[in-house]
Design a protein around this motif. Structure first.
Motif, PDB file in Angstrom:
ATOM      1  N   GLY A 111      -3.717  11.751 -12.663  1.00  0.00           N
ATOM      2  CA  GLY A 111      -3.763  12.150 -11.431  1.00  0.00           C
ATOM      3  C   GLY A 111      -4.048  11.008 -10.267  1.00  0.00           C
ATOM      4  N   ALA A 112      -4.951  10.079 -11.004  1.00  0.00           N
ATOM      5  CA  ALA A 112      -5.202   8.803  -9.963  1.00  0.00           C
ATOM      6  C   ALA A 112      -4.036   8.037  -9.963  1.00  0.00           C
ATOM      7  CB  ALA A 112      -6.563   8.330 -10.643  1.00  0.00           C
ATOM      8  N   ALA A 113      -3.293   7.501 -11.143  1.00  0.00           N
ATOM      9  CA  ALA A 113      -2.346   6.753 -10.880  1.00  0.00           C
ATOM     10  C   ALA A 113      -1.113   7.075 -10.238  1.00  0.00           C
ATOM     11  CB  ALA A 113      -1.830   6.498 -12.530  1.00  0.00           C
ATOM     12  N   LEU A 114      -1.144   8.500 -10.034  1.00  0.00           N
ATOM     13  CA  LEU A 114       0.115   8.967  -9.254  1.00  0.00           C
ATOM     14  C   LEU A 114      -0.247   9.233  -7.954  1.00  0.00           C
ATOM     15  CD1 LEU A 114       2.664  10.660  -9.051  1.00  0.00           C
ATOM     16  CD2 LEU A 114       1.511  12.639  -9.437  1.00  0.00           C
ATOM     17  N   ALA A 115      -1.488   9.479  -7.415  1.00  0.00           N
ATOM     18  CA  ALA A 115      -1.877   9.779  -6.305  1.00  0.00           C
ATOM     19  C   ALA A 115      -2.027   8.412  -5.374  1.00  0.00           C
ATOM     20  CB  ALA A 115      -3.313  10.356  -6.106  1.00  0.00           C
ATOM     21  N   SER A 116      -2.374   7.283  -6.288  1.00  0.00           N
ATOM     22  CA  SER A 116      -2.531   6.134  -5.569  1.00  0.00           C
ATOM     23  C   SER A 116      -1.186   5.468  -5.380  1.00  0.00           C
ATOM     24  CB  SER A 116      -3.341   4.914  -6.343  1.00  0.00           C
ATOM     25  OG  SER A 116      -2.714   4.916  -7.578  1.00  0.00           O
ATOM     26  N   GLY A 117      -0.279   5.676  -6.113  1.00  0.00           N
ATOM     27  CA  GLY A 117       1.333   5.202  -5.832  1.00  0.00           C
ATOM     28  C   GLY A 117       1.910   5.963  -5.007  1.00  0.00           C
ATOM     29  N   LEU A 118       1.693   7.253  -4.703  1.00  0.00           N
ATOM     30  CA  LEU A 118       2.318   7.972  -3.592  1.00  0.00           C
ATOM     31  C   LEU A 118       1.513   7.628  -2.306  1.00  0.00           C
ATOM     32  CD1 LEU A 118       2.166  11.593  -5.184  1.00  0.00           C
ATOM     33  CD2 LEU A 118       4.062   9.997  -4.837  1.00  0.00           C
ATOM     34  N   TRP A 119       0.506   7.213  -2.273  1.00  0.00           N
ATOM     35  CA  TRP A 119      -0.304   6.764  -1.005  1.00  0.00           C
ATOM     36  C   TRP A 119       0.389   5.318  -0.542  1.00  0.00           C
ATOM     37  CZ3 TRP A 119      -3.111   2.217  -0.371  1.00  0.00           C
ATOM     38  CH2 TRP A 119      -3.724   2.131   0.911  1.00  0.00           C
ATOM     39  N   GLY A 120       0.763   4.617  -1.660  1.00  0.00           N
ATOM     40  CA  GLY A 120       1.404   3.357  -1.441  1.00  0.00           C
ATOM     41  C   GLY A 120       2.886   3.617  -0.631  1.00  0.00           C
ATOM     42  N   ILE A 121       3.523   4.442  -1.245  1.00  0.00           N
ATOM     43  CA  ILE A 121       4.546   4.811  -0.427  1.00  0.00           C
ATOM     44  C   ILE A 121       4.674   5.251   0.774  1.00  0.00           C
ATOM     45  CG2 ILE A 121       6.760   6.184  -0.746  1.00  0.00           C
ATOM     46  CD1 ILE A 121       6.395   6.357  -3.900  1.00  0.00           C
ATOM     47  N   GLU A 122       3.793   6.249   1.027  1.00  0.00           N
ATOM     48  CA  GLU A 122       3.495   6.694   2.499  1.00  0.00           C
ATOM     49  C   GLU A 122       3.028   5.671   3.156  1.00  0.00           C
ATOM     50  OE1 GLU A 122       2.162  11.283   2.967  1.00  0.00           O
ATOM     51  OE2 GLU A 122       0.484  10.168   2.177  1.00  0.00           O
ATOM     52  N   ASN A 123       2.340   4.665   3.136  1.00  0.00           N
ATOM     53  CA  ASN A 123       1.766   3.855   3.787  1.00  0.00           C
ATOM     54  C   ASN A 123       2.401   2.489   3.787  1.00  0.00           C
ATOM     55  OD1 ASN A 123      -0.821   4.886   5.134  1.00  0.00           O
ATOM     56  ND2 ASN A 123      -0.824   5.469   2.868  1.00  0.00           N
ATOM     57  N   LYS A 124       3.565   2.516   3.036  1.00  0.00           N
ATOM     58  CA  LYS A 124       4.368   1.333   2.729  1.00  0.00           C
ATOM     59  C   LYS A 124       3.622  -0.044   2.469  1.00  0.00           C
ATOM     60  CE  LYS A 124       8.314   2.654   5.751  1.00  0.00           C
ATOM     61  NZ  LYS A 124       7.852   4.098   5.885  1.00  0.00           N
ATOM     62  N   VAL A 125       2.713   0.223   1.488  1.00  0.00           N
ATOM     63  CA  VAL A 125       1.882  -0.896   0.859  1.00  0.00           C
ATOM     64  C   VAL A 125       2.572  -1.883   0.064  1.00  0.00           C
ATOM     65  CG1 VAL A 125      -0.253  -1.568  -0.142  1.00  0.00           C
ATOM     66  CG2 VAL A 125       0.228   0.717   1.192  1.00  0.00           C
ATOM     67  N   GLU A 126       2.921  -2.990   0.589  1.00  0.00           N
ATOM     68  CA  GLU A 126       3.427  -4.219  -0.305  1.00  0.00           C
ATOM     69  C   GLU A 126       2.394  -4.712  -1.310  1.00  0.00           C
ATOM     70  OE1 GLU A 126       6.450  -5.226  -0.205  1.00  0.00           O
ATOM     71  OE2 GLU A 126       7.353  -4.203   1.402  1.00  0.00           O
ATOM     72  N   PRO A 127       2.754  -4.715  -2.370  1.00  0.00           N
ATOM     73  CA  PRO A 127       1.948  -5.182  -3.793  1.00  0.00           C
ATOM     74  C   PRO A 127       1.716  -6.627  -3.401  1.00  0.00           C
ATOM     75  CG  PRO A 127       4.214  -5.338  -4.352  1.00  0.00           C
ATOM     76  CD  PRO A 127       4.296  -4.411  -3.072  1.00  0.00           C
ATOM     77  N   PRO A 128       0.569  -7.271  -3.748  1.00  0.00           N
ATOM     78  CA  PRO A 128       0.152  -8.619  -3.892  1.00  0.00           C
ATOM     79  C   PRO A 128       1.269  -9.464  -4.503  1.00  0.00           C
ATOM     80  CG  PRO A 128      -1.053  -7.440  -5.533  1.00  0.00           C
ATOM     81  CD  PRO A 128      -0.359  -6.425  -4.671  1.00  0.00           C
ATOM     82  N   PRO A 129       1.097 -10.699  -4.593  1.00  0.00           N
ATOM     83  CA  PRO A 129       2.062 -11.496  -5.293  1.00  0.00           C
ATOM     84  C   PRO A 129       2.434 -11.129  -6.793  1.00  0.00           C
ATOM     85  CG  PRO A 129       0.978 -13.060  -3.786  1.00  0.00           C
ATOM     86  CD  PRO A 129       0.211 -11.644  -3.580  1.00  0.00           C
ATOM     87  N   VAL A 130       3.420 -11.160  -7.436  1.00  0.00           N
ATOM     88  CA  VAL A 130       3.612 -10.802  -8.819  1.00  0.00           C
ATOM     89  C   VAL A 130       2.732 -11.855  -9.598  1.00  0.00           C
ATOM     90  CG1 VAL A 130       5.643 -11.813  -9.193  1.00  0.00           C
ATOM     91  CG2 VAL A 130       5.092  -9.721 -10.431  1.00  0.00           C
ATOM     92  N   ILE A 131       2.216 -11.448 -10.730  1.00  0.00           N
ATOM     93  CA  ILE A 131       1.798 -12.186 -11.622  1.00  0.00           C
ATOM     94  C   ILE A 131       2.638 -12.787 -12.674  1.00  0.00           C
ATOM     95  CG2 ILE A 131      -0.035 -12.741 -13.482  1.00  0.00           C
ATOM     96  CD1 ILE A 131      -1.470 -12.567 -10.766  1.00  0.00           C
ATOM     97  N   VAL A 132       2.762 -13.994 -12.831  1.00  0.00           N
ATOM     98  CA  VAL A 132       3.764 -14.428 -13.975  1.00  0.00           C
ATOM     99  C   VAL A 132       2.928 -15.311 -14.854  1.00  0.00           C
ATOM    100  CG1 VAL A 132       5.680 -15.967 -14.406  1.00  0.00           C
ATOM    101  CG2 VAL A 132       5.500 -14.807 -12.276  1.00  0.00           C
TER     102      VAL A 132
END
Length: 453
Positions: free
Chosen positions: A362-383
């Motif tokens: 539930g937490a993993a899904l809800a946080s991701g949907l919140w990101g879509i709704e708010n167009k949250v860009e992720p931080p720089p990808v870790i390589v």
């Protein structure tokens, strides 16, 4: 098994000569609490629901009563809470002849704090956004040549693992113990919790099982039932299975990774996949990952919900220590898996094996949907290794359950996503867990301070 209505199910009970009926709910810690019912009571419960003592929401995994909750306590008189049975969860129990099992969930005033209902609300949110949700869980667990009696008699020290040494992906070990592996595979297939992959992991007696993906609520049901019945099966065979996050100072902890993909509700196409992107990841997926990474420090207790879970979150132990993400990177908290049009997905790698599947998913899904709704860009990808440069690894995760719980309780977004009733109740249960641990004098304390300090 799928039934359209209660009449269809009751006809099945007659046809199959079902004599025993088990029903149960999963509590805040993901522990299955239930009972047997006779035929008349079972049929009545299917049609009208029934009452389940609200103490199962008012005590911990050791049946100790919380002293700080409003949902359940002496002030409620431990009354019966309304619950209903979900027909979609009916299945036969493979090693109990003529027996079926049905999962229940809390209704009425208790619905707001019901773990299964919480996940259902996140799935409904996804549907309102035009998405279907598919998920899969994978678990590591250690097997021991012990019984509940022998483990207690030893004080949980000097336990004998099923196999010795560090031997991941061992064909030797799985061949020697083929009967156990076959029994687990066959039993879970019959229980409708099919295992997609099963192998030894690195450590004495440790096994990893990847469960087949499904719609999100069914996937969580499978995860919760898998853990319960793996322990039952082991004890029936004279063994013990543990899913605690970290049982030994010497070995890596036990993960419970969470895989999620979103599909277009109408076309069923995976919306995380983008064929024209160099990494194969859509903008929707990047926003989803952005939400997961951003909110992970605030929602961490829903995923890492025990004191022991934080023993696992240390550098070099295959568990993340910061909120970050990578593409096919197993050192990050969130891993994007470019699997093409059918299996591109997000993997939450911070999850431990002892997590409540409903709350963690539930937490993993809800946080991701919140990101879509708010167009949250992720931080720089870790390589490369996320542990190599801590200053560039992202926001540090809380290091203890107490710290994480305080952050969760203060989170405005957590309250927006899950409601005040759930946040207040769950935070109180985690605060209780943390307080119990802080009262306890450990072997480490004694060895460290008894003589020298």
């Amino acid at each position: 098994m799928h039934f359209q209505d209660v009449d269809q199910l009751t006809s099945f009970l007659d046809e199959e000569s079902i004599r025993f009926h088990k029903v149960g709910v999963f509590d805040m810690d993901g522990v299955f609490r239930g009972k047997y019912m006779d035929r008349d009571k079972f049929e009545s419960s299917l049609r009208k629901g029934f009452g389940f003592c609200d103490v199962v929401l008012g005590w911990d995994s050791n049946d100790q009563l919380f002293d700080n909750t409003e949902v359940s306590g002496w002030h409620t008189g431990y009354r019966d809470a309304p619950v209903s049975l979900d027909l979609s969860t009916v299945r036969k129990i493979p090693f109990e002849d003529d027996t079926i099992l049905v999962i229940a969930q809390f209704d009425g005033d208790y619905e707001a704090v019901c773990p299964r209902r919480l996940l259902g609300r996140s799935i409904a949110k996804a549907k309102s956004m035009g998405f279907g949700v598919r998920a899969a869980l994978e678990y590591e667990f250690f097997m021991f040549k012990e019984t509940p009696e022998s483990a207690r008699a030893k004080g949980y020290r000097d336990l004998e693992p099923l196999t010795p040494g560090m031997f991941g992906y061992s064909m030797l070990r799985s061949g020697v113990h083929a009967e156990l592996y076959h029994e687990l595979l066959e039993s879970m297939e019959l229980l409708e919790c099919p295992i997609e992959g099963l192998h030894t992991e690195t450590g004495p007696g440790v096994i990893e099982a990847a469960l087949r993906h499904d719609e999100a609520l069914a996937a969580a049901d499978k995860g919760a039932l898998f853990k319960t019945f793996t322990k039952i099966l082991a004890q029936r065979m004279g063994l013990m299975a543990t899913f605690m996050s970290k049982w030994s100072n010497e070995y890596p902890g036990q993960s419970g990774h969470i895989h999620i993909s979103l599909e277009d509700h109408e076309t069923k196409h995976n919306v995380f996949y983008a064929g024209d992107d160099p990494d194969g990841l859509s903008q929707t997926m990047r926003w989803f990952m952005g939400g997961q990474v951003t909110l992970l420090p605030e929602l961490l207790p829903m995923i890492c919900s025990t004191v022991n879970a934080y023993r696992r979150l240390v550098p070099g132990m295959w568990a993340p220590t910061h909120a970050n993400w990578g593409i096919e990177n197993r050192t990050t908290a969130m891993r994007a898996i470019p699997g093409g049009p059918n299996s591109t997905r997000s993997e939450c790698r911070v999850g431990p094996a002892d997590a409540n599947p409903y709350l963690a998913l539930g937490a993993a899904l809800a946080s991701g949907l919140w990101g879509i709704e708010n167009k949250v860009e992720p931080p720089p990808v870790i390589v490369g290794s996320a542990y190599a440069n801590p200053s560039d690894a992202g926001v540090p995760l809380p290091g203890t359950l107490g710290e994480a719980t305080r952050k969760f309780s203060a989170s405005k977004v957590a309250r927006e996503l899950f409601g005040d009733a759930f946040v207040d109740h769950f935070a109180a249960t985690r605060d209780w867990e943390d307080r119990l641990a802080r009262k306890h004098v450990t072997d480490w304390d004694l060895a460290r301070y008894f003589e020298i300090i």
